[in-house]
Design a protein around this motif. Structure first.
Motif, mmCIF file in Angstrom:
data_model
loop_
_atom_site.group_PDB
_atom_site.id
_atom_site.type_symbol
_atom_site.label_atom_id
_atom_site.label_comp_id
_atom_site.label_asym_id
_atom_site.label_seq_id
_atom_site.Cartn_x
_atom_site.Cartn_y
_atom_site.Cartn_z
ATOM 1 N N ILE A 1 42.684 35.806 47.953
ATOM 2 C CA ILE A 1 43.883 35.052 47.581
ATOM 3 C C ILE A 1 44.122 35.167 46.085
ATOM 4 O O ILE A 1 43.216 34.912 45.287
ATOM 5 C CB ILE A 1 43.740 33.568 47.989
ATOM 6 N N LYS A 2 45.331 35.554 45.712
ATOM 7 C CA LYS A 2 45.737 35.614 44.305
ATOM 8 C C LYS A 2 46.332 34.270 43.887
ATOM 9 O O LYS A 2 46.930 33.562 44.693
ATOM 10 C CB LYS A 2 46.774 36.704 44.089
ATOM 11 N N TYR B 1 38.017 37.504 37.554
ATOM 12 C CA TYR B 1 38.223 37.155 38.962
ATOM 13 C C TYR B 1 39.335 37.999 39.573
ATOM 14 O O TYR B 1 40.428 38.121 39.000
ATOM 15 C CB TYR B 1 38.558 35.670 39.104
ATOM 16 N N ASP B 2 39.037 38.538 40.739
ATOM 17 C CA ASP B 2 40.041 39.305 41.471
ATOM 18 C C ASP B 2 41.234 38.438 41.842
ATOM 19 O O ASP B 2 42.330 38.938 42.060
ATOM 20 C CB ASP B 2 39.397 39.882 42.734
ATOM 21 N N SER B 3 41.047 37.120 41.892
ATOM 22 C CA SER B 3 42.118 36.205 42.280
ATOM 23 C C SER B 3 43.115 35.947 41.162
ATOM 24 O O SER B 3 44.186 35.391 41.406
ATOM 25 C CB SER B 3 41.530 34.872 42.749
ATOM 26 N N PHE B 4 42.794 36.341 39.943
ATOM 27 C CA PHE B 4 43.710 36.067 38.830
ATOM 28 C C PHE B 4 44.982 36.888 39.001
ATOM 29 O O PHE B 4 44.935 38.111 39.095
ATOM 30 C CB PHE B 4 43.060 36.398 37.492
ATOM 31 N N LEU B 5 46.116 36.206 39.030
ATOM 32 C CA LEU B 5 47.404 36.884 39.142
ATOM 33 C C LEU B 5 48.245 36.673 37.895
ATOM 34 O O LEU B 5 48.636 37.635 37.233
ATOM 35 C CB LEU B 5 48.181 36.378 40.369
ATOM 36 N N ARG C 1 46.142 42.437 31.138
ATOM 37 C CA ARG C 1 46.832 42.510 32.432
ATOM 38 C C ARG C 1 47.429 41.175 32.852
ATOM 39 O O ARG C 1 48.008 41.063 33.943
ATOM 40 C CB ARG C 1 45.889 43.008 33.512
ATOM 41 N N ALA C 2 47.311 40.150 32.020
ATOM 42 C CA ALA C 2 47.873 38.850 32.364
ATOM 43 C C ALA C 2 49.391 38.949 32.479
ATOM 44 O O ALA C 2 50.052 39.513 31.615
ATOM 45 C CB ALA C 2 47.505 37.812 31.311
ATOM 46 N N MET C 3 49.916 38.400 33.570
ATOM 47 C CA MET C 3 51.363 38.361 33.746
ATOM 48 C C MET C 3 51.861 36.943 33.489
ATOM 49 O O MET C 3 51.190 35.963 33.811
ATOM 50 C CB MET C 3 51.746 38.825 35.150
#
Length: 904
Positions: free
Chosen positions: A275-276, A331-335, A450-452
């Motif tokens: 889950i993102k 964390y892979d969840s970071f969107l 890569r932060a959006m």
């Protein structure tokens, strides 16, 4: 504005969309899937034809069907490079089938515990409708252990099973970092469509008390159970909230260690379930309000947070520290980070007068905002007097004050509101964009590249006639695009006027498209409250979720999250009560079923057709609101309701030129296509032209006409293919291909031409069209009307310029403006002919550019003025530079050049 001209240009680009839709079959969304047609279309999932599992094509439904007497099964094999032998065990399968017959059908799969484990069965009800069935596969192995396959559908012993599509998704699809490419979210170069809901843990008891969520009541067990339920339902992303409050940041630079620990636990659990997370962080803590009041003698309210440099810096500092301290990038969840939710800068809920009064409140109650407003107005208009004139103010012209409080007072007291509201929203947009870009760049540079970043916008109660609703109209002008461009993607809440009427829902989406966005678009909230004991409202909630998600899938948005995943306990009496699609105990409401089925439509929607654009060009000064809403709204609604869904609209801020571009994944078969000769031996369409609308008699003009070959025959000069007109009034009647040129189907050719205006003034209409000489005229007819006037005593045309659209503050640069003499009088320095800044003022250069002492520019000749411009030192604004020829102390004359230059 000439409506006919707009429609001609629209038609040309619309046709090109139709053409590409016919010849370019786009791949579906991410994840293994197969569409069962006469020839199956598959991506990493194939239907295997084996004994006892043969299907036949059913033309009536354009799908495959089982044969109960002999072939009861449909076998499928997943590509082993995608998933094999349990490397991603939790999977989900959705099947699109026609509900024909009354017998049950079942799905079995290669599981860890059983080679053919039954995932579940569905009983048909003979409605004849196309339906989706979704199955959870909690221990998928997919090792090709039975008939070399991984899945099979048992169609029943009596009734044929009609299967249209099969779609598989699993946690692997969410693995990896999300990036943006081509205006879409991507993971590993595949489109990532976010499907989920806004999430507030059900242990929270008071709305917006984020201390309960992250500190005093944090409950890892509840969160783990919720995430597990979400994964089973196919949720791949959520939106949640972290209050920027004193308990997180009790003083500058201090983060609460308990909150950080719990936040890390939350992100890790989300990663475990694929889950993102979009994390909303309201912009200000209490200590910042006090600091702003102390430092700026004003209270931080509303727009102050976006116009105040200290607020920008504080928010950026906080986010950098938060991401680094919690190590969110691991964390892979970071969107993404949502800077604020439902930002608005005026009262959009009351009457028009209350709306205007609320603007006055912002300007009257925040010195920081007022000072920023004054700077913005003076940068745009150069003086209060010019602003008053633009606003239609008729009172005393008081321009002596140093801080210009009179700008605020006159803005609020008189004149036409349309122009003033446009200016207010443009000011907010500039301030807003400057703030977001500052925070965004700081976070990417100092915390996580890569932060959006997004800013959530609320759309409330949009009217059916936008041009009659100044509040909505100003919200939906190009200023919204200015705001959105500072973000990585755009997120919307859609509230007020909520309806289960599909036409209302489609209309809301069409209006959202008008915002002019070329970033990914995510719907982050839409809601309809219903509790388990409210039978009627539960049905309305189901319809609402169904309508919103179907419309979102049709519009091909990049994410769709409803409000919200689960109701909070009964003591939760604040915002959103009953809006969850599960109750507090996890009981599924009817809307939950719509979510689990329709999410597949979002995930499997085709990707955009490449190189598919439609343009509307409006020449001359036209009010952006007037032009956009009188023509653009009707056009988009028509296309949207016809199933041709705009993906993107881009527009430039303010006149004189408004270019609107829609990307349209439209379908073939439109009758217009046939008239152009698509697929015939000879076919053509005019893509664009630079033929002038206005000429001076006897003078020559360079132009181009670009044509696309739509037919099957290749064009060559030897085969006598030309662009032609019916006579030689403008010099020649044929324009040839080059001797070695060969223009095949869908190839383009630009024909350069020199046109000579007739000696007799008048209005001339001529049609350009492709011709094979001696055989036939063919393809699109392209009429063009040209007005020819006699040479005036003094006339001028701007031939070219290289004034940049964006420059750096304080920079010095050289520009060139080339002007042609289209009058009878020769220009010389001695007779005071000059290039002048309109209104005798310019923010970049001296107001007069002179001819050389020896220059003598006769009729038809050109002069290039080369001079230096210096950008203002104040960044973040758009400045107007406009130039025209004049004979000093006699008259201004000829064409004006008008360029808006942004200073960064």
């Amino acid at each position: 504005m000439e409506t006919k001209k707009i429609k001609i240009v629209v038609l040309v680009r619309w046709i090109i969309c139709l053409i590409f839709a016919c010849v370019n079959i786009a791949a579906a969304g991410p994840g293994p899937h197969v569409t069962l047609l006469s020839t199956n279309q598959s991506d990493r999932l194939t239907q295997e034809q084996i004994a006892g599992g043969m299907t036949v094509y059913d033309a009536a439904h354009n799908c495959r069907k089982t044969v109960p007497a002999t072939d009861k099964y449909i076998y499928f094999k997943l590509n082993d490079s995608y998933i094999y032998q349990g490397n991603y065990p939790i999977a989900h399968v959705s099947i699109a089938y026609y509900d024909i017959g009354t017998e049950a059908f079942a799905l079995a799969y290669d599981a860890t515990s059983n080679i053919w484990k039954t995932a579940g069965s569905i009983t048909r009800t003979n409605t004849g409708l196309l339906k989706w069935a979704t199955f959870d596969l909690p221990d998928a192995y997919f090792g090709n252990r039975e008939n070399t396959c991984d899945l099979r559908i048992w169609g029943g012993n009596t009734d044929p099973l009609y299967v249209s599509k099969v779609y598989v998704w699993c946690r692997k699809e969410n693995a990896g970092n999300v990036s943006i490419s081509g205006g879409q979210f991507r993971i590993n170069n595949e489109r990532f469509v976010m499907v989920g809901a806004s999430y507030v843990p059900r242990y929270q008891t008071v709305w917006a008390n984020w201390e309960q969520v992250w500190k005093t009541l944090y409950n890892a067990t509840i969160i783990e159970n919720d995430f597990a339920d979400m994964e089973k339902a196919g949720v791949n992303s959520i939106r949640t909230f972290l209050g920027f409050q004193d308990y997180v940041s009790p003083s500058e630079g201090v983060l609460n260690s308990t909150v950080i620990t719990n936040l890390k636990d939350f992100y890790q659990r989300a990663s475990n379930h694929g889950i993102k997370i979009q994390l909303e962080t309201p912009m200000w803590p209490n200590w910042l309000k006090a600091k702003l009041q102390r430092d700026y003698a004003g209270t931080a309210v509303g727009a102050d947070m976006w116009t105040n440099a200290e607020a920008r810096k504080c928010t950026a500092d906080f986010l950098v520290q938060l991401i680094n301290t919690a190590n969110l990038g691991s964390y892979d969840s970071f969107l993404s980070i949502e800077l604020t939710g439902e930002a608005f800068f005026a009262n959009a809920f009351g009457t028009a007068q209350e709306f205007y009064d609320s603007i006055g409140y912002f300007l009257n109650h925040s010195n920081a905002t007022l000072r920023a407003w004054n700077r913005w107005v003076n940068a745009k208009y150069a003086s209060p007097a010019n602003a008053y004139s633009a606003w239609g103010y008729q009172g005393a012209d008081d321009t002596t004050a140093m801080v210009y409080p009179d700008i605020r007072d006159h803005f609020l007291s008189s004149g036409s509101w349309d122009k003033k509201v446009d200016d207010y929203y443009a000011f907010i947009a500039d301030s807003f964009a400057e703030t977001v870009e500052y925070i965004r760049s700081r976070v990417k540079a100092e915390a996580l590249s890569r932060a959006m970043i997004t800013v959530n916008t609320v759309i409330r109660g949009l009217s059916d006639v936008l041009s009659q609703d100044v509040i909505t109209a100003t919200t939906l002008t190009t200023d919204a695009k200015r705001i959105s461009q500072a973000c990585d993607y755009v997120s919307f809440n859609i509230y007020n006027g909520s309806s289960t009427d599909p036409n209302w829902l489609r209309g809301r989406l069409a209006e959202l498209v008008y915002l002019g966005l070329d970033q990914p678009v995510v719907f982050t909230e839409f809601a309809y409250s219903a509790f388990l004991y409210e039978t009627t409202r539960l049905e309305e909630q189901r319809k609402f979720w169904k309508g919103m998600m179907e419309a979102a899938a049709e519009a091909r948005v990049d994410g769709c999250w409803g409000w919200q995943w689960r109701d909070l306990p009964s003591q939760y009496g604040g915002a959103g009560g009953g809006c969850g699609i599960l109750d507090p105990n996890g009981v599924k409401k009817p809307a939950y079923g719509e979510f689990t089925n329709i999410k597949v439509n979002l995930l499997t929607v085709p990707e955009p057709v490449a190189n598919c654009t439609l343009e509307i060009n409006m020449d001359g000064y036209v009010s952006p609101i007037q032009a956009f809403y009188s023509e653009g709204r009707n056009l988009v609604v028509s296309l949207f309701n016809a199933g041709k869904y705009p993906d993107m609209i881009t527009r430039y801020r303010e006149a004189p030129f408004i270019d609107t571009i829609y990307q349209l994944p439209v379908q073939g078969g439109d009758p217009i296509v046939g008239s152009l000769g698509v697929g015939a031996a000879r076919g053509a369409t005019i893509l664009e032209d630079t033929i002038p609308d206005f000429m001076v008699s006897g003078l020559t003009y360079d132009a181009n006409v670009t044509v696309m070959n739509l037919g099957t025959t290749t064009w060559t000069q030897a085969a006598l293919y030309r662009l032609g007109t019916s006579d030689t009034l403008f010099g020649v009647g044929r324009w040839l291909l080059g001797g070695s040129e060969s223009i095949a189907r869908y190839g383009e050719k630009t024909f350069p031409m020199t046109l000579t205006a007739p000696a007799t003034p008048g209005t001339y209409s001529r049609t350009w069209r492709m011709v094979q000489d001696g055989v036939a005229w063919f393809g699109q007819s392209h009429p063009h009307t040209i007005k020819v006037v006699a040479k005036p005593d003094k006339g001028a045309r701007i031939i070219s310029h290289d004034i940049p659209s964006v420059v750096s503050a304080g920079s010095v640069f050289t520009v060139h403006i080339t002007v042609r003499n289209e009058g009878t009088t020769t220009w010389t320095q001695a007779t005071n002919f000059k290039l002048g800044a309109v209104d005798n003022s310019d923010p970049f250069a001296a107001t007069r550019q002179l001819l050389g002492p020896s220059d003598s520019i006769a009729a038809g000749q050109t002069k290039t003025f080369t001079f230096t411009m210096t950008a203002p030192n104040t960044p973040g604004y758009y400045y107007q530079t406009d130039w025209r020829m004049l004979q000093e102390s006699v008259t201004w004359f000829g064409q004006k050049i008008d360029v808006e230059v942004g200073v960064n």
